[in-house]
Design an enzyme around this catalytic site. Sequence first.
Site, mmCIF file in Angstrom:
data_model
loop_
_atom_site.group_PDB
_atom_site.id
_atom_site.type_symbol
_atom_site.label_atom_id
_atom_site.label_comp_id
_atom_site.label_asym_id
_atom_site.label_seq_id
_atom_site.Cartn_x
_atom_site.Cartn_y
_atom_site.Cartn_z
ATOM 1 C CB SER A 130 -3.937 -7.448 -7.317
ATOM 2 O OG SER A 130 -5.403 -6.063 -7.866
ATOM 3 C CE LYS A 165 -1.144 -6.659 -5.845
ATOM 4 N NZ LYS A 165 -0.286 -7.629 -4.659
#
Length: 341
Positions: A130, A165
Amino acid sequence: MQISDDRPVLVTGATGYLAGWVIHDLLNAGARVHATVRDLSRSKRLRPLEDIARDSPGSLEFFQADLTRPNSFKRPLQGCARVIHMASPFTLHAGNAQRDLLTPAVEGTRNLLDAVNQSASVERVVVTSSVAAMAGDNADIQGQLTAKDWNHSSSLTHQPYSFSKAEAERLAWRMADAQSRWTLATVHPSLVVGPALGQPSASGSFELVERMCSGRLAQGMPPLTIGTVDVRDVATAHVQLAFNDWSERVIVHGQSLSMADMAAELLALDPTLDLSPRQLPKWLLWLVGPAFEPELTRRFISRNCGHAFEADNRRARNDLGIDFADTRAALRAMAGQMLGQ
């Protein structure tokens, strides 16, 4: 894209919002897909993918796998040359950040890549990361987000999804660098918008749009700019990267929208929504925001509201050939699906 390799492609987290579109594209390109899900008994969630497979030149086989179980991926990986790892939680309402976000993201990546290291057939791994792994807050961005940037500001108590992430991706690169048989690429989308295949997803993207439509933001929008990208463009990037050998991080970002812009699009779709496109002043939000929305901490407001979001998507545009769609149209399609329109 036509796929000539007849060896299976493993896609983890197959019933996820983005994964559905990746599997759709793989099947329509003629791929053999091994798809992992947490629970094979939930047949209703598998049906949209089965329908796509029935009408496509590719083939689809489901396997049950649990991110937190070390040996879950051994069977699904058999014979696979390529892996697209997408199974990772994305929610705005994590009750316990360690349990609900960090552990499944990091341990899931570790367990999958341990299995990849034991599977002689695998040559290529693509991991869904991401832009949050590159910058935790808009204030971190120095002009424009690039593939060289890493998130150093998030933690379990501040932007825990972004922290999960970043930590999962760091682990993936360490494990890739420790061997030489398979190559790794990571895909870095901004906020993914657009329709789901089948029923609207439990993804954090849908959570945000649902929150905007629910009346909870009827007084106005935070002065917040969000990067957005069409789910179908993100799927295209994954499939293309699965069939090349770039070993790098690739940003997939369509355009930046303020929350006021997003509210205006939703009202254009349905003027009866209890929603205001008025942008609230940052000072007011700083004073009262935490009392109404737990995620709107003063630290979040200070480091995100009023700060721009820009990201360098030239690698995806120029070398993957992605002509990024207008995300306003994707947002309306997404909301229309949720509202039954």
